[in-house]
Design a protein around this motif. Structure first.
Motif, PDB file in Angstrom:
ATOM      1  N   GLU A  12      17.898 -10.466  31.644  1.00  0.00           N
ATOM      2  CA  GLU A  12      16.754  -9.742  31.089  1.00  0.00           C
ATOM      3  C   GLU A  12      15.555  -9.755  32.024  1.00  0.00           C
ATOM      4  O   GLU A  12      14.600  -9.011  31.808  1.00  0.00           O
ATOM      5  N   HIS A  13      15.587 -10.609  33.043  1.00  0.00           N
ATOM      6  CA  HIS A  13      14.592 -10.546  34.111  1.00  0.00           C
ATOM      7  C   HIS A  13      14.986  -9.482  35.142  1.00  0.00           C
ATOM      8  O   HIS A  13      14.121  -8.856  35.751  1.00  0.00           O
ATOM      9  N   ILE A  14      16.283  -9.319  35.329  1.00  0.00           N
ATOM     10  CA  ILE A  14      16.764  -8.355  36.327  1.00  0.00           C
ATOM     11  C   ILE A  14      16.694  -6.934  35.775  1.00  0.00           C
ATOM     12  O   ILE A  14      16.218  -6.008  36.435  1.00  0.00           O
ATOM     13  N   SER A  15      17.179  -6.744  34.560  1.00  0.00           N
ATOM     14  CA  SER A  15      17.144  -5.431  33.914  1.00  0.00           C
ATOM     15  C   SER A  15      16.142  -5.505  32.771  1.00  0.00           C
ATOM     16  O   SER A  15      16.411  -6.101  31.726  1.00  0.00           O
ATOM     17  N   ILE A  16      14.967  -4.899  32.974  1.00  0.00           N
ATOM     18  CA  ILE A  16      13.828  -5.060  32.068  1.00  0.00           C
ATOM     19  C   ILE A  16      13.679  -3.805  31.220  1.00  0.00           C
ATOM     20  O   ILE A  16      13.676  -2.687  31.740  1.00  0.00           O
TER      21      ILE A  16
ATOM     22  N   ASN B 205      14.838  -0.626  33.591  1.00  0.00           N
ATOM     23  CA  ASN B 205      16.127  -0.953  32.999  1.00  0.00           C
ATOM     24  C   ASN B 205      17.229  -0.505  33.953  1.00  0.00           C
ATOM     25  O   ASN B 205      17.336   0.677  34.281  1.00  0.00           O
ATOM     26  N   LYS B 206      18.024  -1.448  34.419  1.00  0.00           N
ATOM     27  CA  LYS B 206      19.055  -1.116  35.412  1.00  0.00           C
ATOM     28  C   LYS B 206      20.351  -0.615  34.776  1.00  0.00           C
ATOM     29  O   LYS B 206      21.252  -0.147  35.478  1.00  0.00           O
ATOM     30  N   ASP B 207      20.469  -0.758  33.462  1.00  0.00           N
ATOM     31  CA  ASP B 207      21.706  -0.380  32.781  1.00  0.00           C
ATOM     32  C   ASP B 207      21.409   0.584  31.640  1.00  0.00           C
ATOM     33  O   ASP B 207      20.266   0.869  31.317  1.00  0.00           O
ATOM     34  N   GLY B 208      22.474   1.048  31.002  1.00  0.00           N
ATOM     35  CA  GLY B 208      22.326   1.830  29.789  1.00  0.00           C
ATOM     36  C   GLY B 208      22.113   3.311  30.028  1.00  0.00           C
ATOM     37  O   GLY B 208      22.265   3.832  31.143  1.00  0.00           O
ATOM     38  N   GLU B 209      21.699   3.976  28.960  1.00  0.00           N
ATOM     39  CA  GLU B 209      21.514   5.415  28.988  1.00  0.00           C
ATOM     40  C   GLU B 209      20.123   5.778  29.519  1.00  0.00           C
ATOM     41  O   GLU B 209      19.218   4.950  29.522  1.00  0.00           O
TER      42      GLU B 209
ATOM     43  N   LEU C 137      16.537   8.242  34.420  1.00  0.00           N
ATOM     44  CA  LEU C 137      17.728   7.451  34.684  1.00  0.00           C
ATOM     45  C   LEU C 137      17.376   5.984  34.893  1.00  0.00           C
ATOM     46  O   LEU C 137      16.259   5.657  35.323  1.00  0.00           O
ATOM     47  N   PRO C 138      18.301   5.076  34.609  1.00  0.00           N
ATOM     48  CA  PRO C 138      18.048   3.652  34.847  1.00  0.00           C
ATOM     49  C   PRO C 138      17.772   3.358  36.317  1.00  0.00           C
ATOM     50  O   PRO C 138      18.307   4.018  37.212  1.00  0.00           O
ATOM     51  N   ASP C 139      16.909   2.362  36.550  1.00  0.00           N
ATOM     52  CA  ASP C 139      16.625   1.838  37.884  1.00  0.00           C
ATOM     53  C   ASP C 139      16.171   2.936  38.853  1.00  0.00           C
ATOM     54  O   ASP C 139      16.698   3.083  39.949  1.00  0.00           O
ATOM     55  N   THR C 140      15.174   3.730  38.431  1.00  0.00           N
ATOM     56  CA  THR C 140      14.683   4.823  39.272  1.00  0.00           C
ATOM     57  C   THR C 140      13.156   4.840  39.281  1.00  0.00           C
ATOM     58  O   THR C 140      12.507   4.371  38.348  1.00  0.00           O
ATOM     59  N   LEU C 141      12.607   5.382  40.343  1.00  0.00           N
ATOM     60  CA  LEU C 141      11.190   5.734  40.428  1.00  0.00           C
ATOM     61  C   LEU C 141      11.133   7.233  40.640  1.00  0.00           C
ATOM     62  O   LEU C 141      11.572   7.751  41.676  1.00  0.00           O
ATOM     63  N   THR C 142      10.595   7.956  39.649  1.00  0.00           N
ATOM     64  CA  THR C 142      10.586   9.410  39.672  1.00  0.00           C
ATOM     65  C   THR C 142       9.155   9.915  39.652  1.00  0.00           C
ATOM     66  O   THR C 142       8.331   9.435  38.868  1.00  0.00           O
TER      67      THR C 142
ATOM     68  N   ASP D   3       3.244  -8.321  41.821  1.00  0.00           N
ATOM     69  CA  ASP D   3       3.257  -7.484  40.625  1.00  0.00           C
ATOM     70  C   ASP D   3       4.276  -8.028  39.630  1.00  0.00           C
ATOM     71  O   ASP D   3       5.223  -8.737  40.000  1.00  0.00           O
ATOM     72  N   TYR D   4       4.056  -7.733  38.367  1.00  0.00           N
ATOM     73  CA  TYR D   4       4.992  -7.945  37.271  1.00  0.00           C
ATOM     74  C   TYR D   4       5.506  -9.387  37.214  1.00  0.00           C
ATOM     75  O   TYR D   4       6.675  -9.674  37.472  1.00  0.00           O
ATOM     76  N   VAL D   5       4.600 -10.300  36.862  1.00  0.00           N
ATOM     77  CA  VAL D   5       4.916 -11.724  36.771  1.00  0.00           C
ATOM     78  C   VAL D   5       5.317 -12.051  35.335  1.00  0.00           C
ATOM     79  O   VAL D   5       4.583 -11.746  34.387  1.00  0.00           O
ATOM     80  N   MET D   6       6.476 -12.675  35.149  1.00  0.00           N
ATOM     81  CA  MET D   6       6.952 -13.065  33.819  1.00  0.00           C
ATOM     82  C   MET D   6       7.413 -14.517  33.836  1.00  0.00           C
ATOM     83  O   MET D   6       8.022 -14.961  34.818  1.00  0.00           O
ATOM     84  N   MET D   7       7.124 -15.243  32.768  1.00  0.00           N
ATOM     85  CA  MET D   7       7.706 -16.572  32.572  1.00  0.00           C
ATOM     86  C   MET D   7       8.108 -16.694  31.113  1.00  0.00           C
ATOM     87  O   MET D   7       7.279 -16.514  30.209  1.00  0.00           O
ATOM     88  N   ASN D   8       9.397 -16.990  30.883  1.00  0.00           N
ATOM     89  CA  ASN D   8       9.922 -17.069  29.525  1.00  0.00           C
ATOM     90  C   ASN D   8      11.258 -17.804  29.552  1.00  0.00           C
ATOM     91  O   ASN D   8      11.697 -18.302  30.594  1.00  0.00           O
ATOM     92  N   THR D   9      11.908 -17.866  28.403  1.00  0.00           N
ATOM     93  CA  THR D   9      13.215 -18.529  28.308  1.00  0.00           C
ATOM     94  C   THR D   9      14.343 -17.522  28.134  1.00  0.00           C
ATOM     95  O   THR D   9      15.445 -17.891  27.716  1.00  0.00           O
TER      96      THR D   9
END
Length: 590
Positions: A248-252, A295-299, A328-333, A237-243
């Motif tokens: 930004e790959h870890i926290s999307i 998103n693993k960070d932020g509000e 909340l960041p980095d959650t499955l609700t 799942d969720y395949v990305m390729m970029n520069t």
């Protein structure tokens, strides 16, 4: 005294285990969803699927690349992928990153098992089209490929020695090189992998591919069970390729739905259309929104969730707004809301289908394609707990065993038939798989008095390569009126061979199943993986036809592109003319 107690304890353990020893689950020897899709598209086995272009015809892709398998089903998107071996689905994952995954197993693009081998052999492949990376150079640019993978999920766990690989194609050497691999033999959650693409690949014609190695033992080809083939499963799942930077790959910056709307009819997937207006409890159901914040960070992110329901008989579309909530960041609700769509028959038709589309209303900058998911509710002449596609096979190896399945009935009606979904077994064996149709009354939640047993025996009857439900009719001279609120239907087995009944793992209805093997009725929930035996109770008049899989839209060759679209939408059709086109926006407005 001590010895006597130990002996009695041992006997009691043997007796308790004897209730579960004769029934089991088996893997499938084919993928019926792929076979049904090929039949609808009229694609002969062994023929290349025309949507997949040759290397000479394809247009090179550019960065950024993104694929989360949320906009296609059955086969990969031919605009991105050069082959169609993997299975795109919403059935085999557990808690996907976003709705839809690519499953690699031991079944090929035609729904058949690859060659049987004890030793691990290369099976499914997911190969990208070529990329033009010639404009990038190191150290100024760093190309990264990231993806999420899951071992097992709802499929069979790979054996130790089976593996999942990522490989890069070098245009300069015309060679495939291994970039990453893993070997696991236990169920996992989705894990992310980030791989830096070496600068040696910064050329025109670079590709990447995923492959899996599977081992399917020939000892699994026996009795009625066939080759155990939907085995050694990996989900991507969720395949990305970029520069972009690794952070930004870890926290999307994305909030996704992870599965389609489920359980909209409570414990049923289908109820009789003519029972609908009497089924008042269907108006008190729920719709579930599994929402993942990547998103693993932020509000916390404020996201609205809505849905609309479209009656495919009348075209009437009704929208329902629910609420906005912070996630909340980095959650499955899993948000559970009232499903308030009224289930009523708007016309005099005998059957109907509702399309239910749930969607999120996120902040700007989100990936939009994974904010929407849909499912179809079919109203026919039967009650069904299953979604129509098996992931496993259920069976009993006891001659004389009774199998009974409980159905809650919404109005008094005549039971006319029972539908059974039988998985494919060896052609020369099905004539020995005999059973009799049985019906029991409900007695305090267990099968009670036998109301009906067929005088003749039946078999799965495999007359074609297309798996489907077999409809077994109640004797025409027997009016079996069910006035109680529930009834049990099933069979009496006339063989000690495994009758391979379809088993759907997308929901659990095992508590409604009871088995009798000579001692007493028991429920097998404690010994089996949760799921749903694929048996349906059919009600209504005597002028019924055999049950067949239902396509919510008529079969026709219609192509719409591009998808998604921000400008002109092109429509190409082999039909002589298109009567009408309806466009519905994300809020359900026509």
């Amino acid at each position: 005294m001590i010895y006597r107690f130990t002996y009695l304890l041992f006997v009691l353990i043997l007796v308790s285990c004897s209730d579960v020893a004769a029934q089991s689950l088996q893997r499938l020897s084919e993928n019926p969803v792929i076979k049904q899709y090929l039949k609808r598209q009229s694609i002969p086995q062994g023929k290349q699927f025309s949507a997949y272009k040759s290397a000479a015809e394809e247009t090179l892709l550019t960065l950024p690349f993104f694929e989360d398998f949320s906009t296609v089903s059955v086969f990969p998107d031919p605009a991105k992928w050069a082959d169609r071996c993997v299975f795109i689905n919403t059935s085999f994952d557990i808690d996907a990153i976003s709705v839809g995954v690519a499953t690699l197993d031991a079944i090929d693009e035609y729904g058949e098992v690859y060659n049987i081998s004890k030793k691990p052999r290369s099976s499914d492949t997911l190969t990208s089209h070529g990329f033009d990376l010639s404009s990038y150079s190191y150290p100024g640019d760093t190309v990264r490929l990231s993806f999420f993978f899951q071992c097992g999920g709802r499929g069979e766990i790979p054996e130790f020695g089976d593996s999942l690989l990522l490989e890069f194609y070098s245009p300069g050497t015309a060679q495939w090189n291994r970039a990453w691999d893993t070997t696991l033999n236990y169920n996992t959650e989705f894990r992310q992998v980030i791989v830096v693409v070496d600068s040696m690949y910064y050329k025109s014609g670079f590709r990447f591919r995923f492959r899996n190695y599977t081992s399917v033992s020939p000892e699994n080809v026996f009795g009625g069970e066939g080759a155990v083939a939907n085995a050694d499963c990996w989900n991507l799942d969720y395949v990305m390729m970029n520069t972009r930077p690794e952070a930004e790959h870890i926290s999307i910056n994305d909030i996704t739905l992870t599965e389609p709307p489920r359980n909209l009819l409570g414990f049923y997937e289908t109820v009789p259309w003519l029972h609908l207006n009497e089924a008042q409890e269907l108006t008190r159901n729920y719709i579930t929104y599994p929402i993942r914040n990547l998103n693993k960070d932020g509000e916390p992110k404020n996201v609205g969730r809505n849905y609309y329901v479209k009656d495919l008989n009348t075209g009437i579309t009704t929208s329902f707004d629910i609420i906005r909530d912070p996630f909340l960041p980095d959650t499955l609700t899993r948000m559970v809301d009232m499903f308030t769509a009224p289930f009523v028959r708007e016309d005099d038709s005998d059957e109907g289908t509702l399309e239910v589309v749930s969607y999120l209303v996120p902040d700007a900058g989100q990936v939009l394609q994974n904010d929407t998911s849909r499912s179809f509710i079919h109203f026919r002449d039967y009650y069904a707990y299953d979604d129509g596609s098996p992931e496993l096979g259920f069976g009993i190896n006891t001659n004389g065993a009774l199998l009974a399945y409980r159905f809650r009935i919404f109005q008094t009606d005549t039971l006319r038939a029972v539908d059974f979904y039988f998985n494919k077994t060896r052609e020369d064996l099905y004539t020995e798989l005999l059973f009799r149709l049985c019906v029991w009354e409900d007695q305090d939640g267990k099968p009670g008095e036998l109301l009906y047993e067929s005088s003749e025996t039946y078999t799965p009857d495999y007359f074609s390569d297309m798996p489907e439900f077999k409809r077994v009719f109640i004797r025409p001279d027997k009016d079996l009126i069910i006035a109680d609120t529930s009834v049990f239907v099933g069979w009496k087995q006339e063989t000690d061979l495994f009758i391979n009944l379809g088993y759907d793992v997308s929901r659990n209805n095992l508590p409604r199943l009871f088995i009798h093997e000579g001692h007493h009725w028991y429920n097998p929930s404690n010994s089996l993986f949760p799921g749903t035996p694929m048996i349906r109770a059919v009600f209504g008049n005597k002028n019924m036809v055999n049950s067949v899989p239902t396509n919510p839209y008529p079969d026709s060759d219609v192509v719409l592109y591009p998808n998604p679209v921000s400008g002109t939408l092109h429509i190409r059709s082999t039909e002589t003319r298109i009567n009408s086109i309806s466009v519905v926006d994300m809020t359900g407005r026509l």
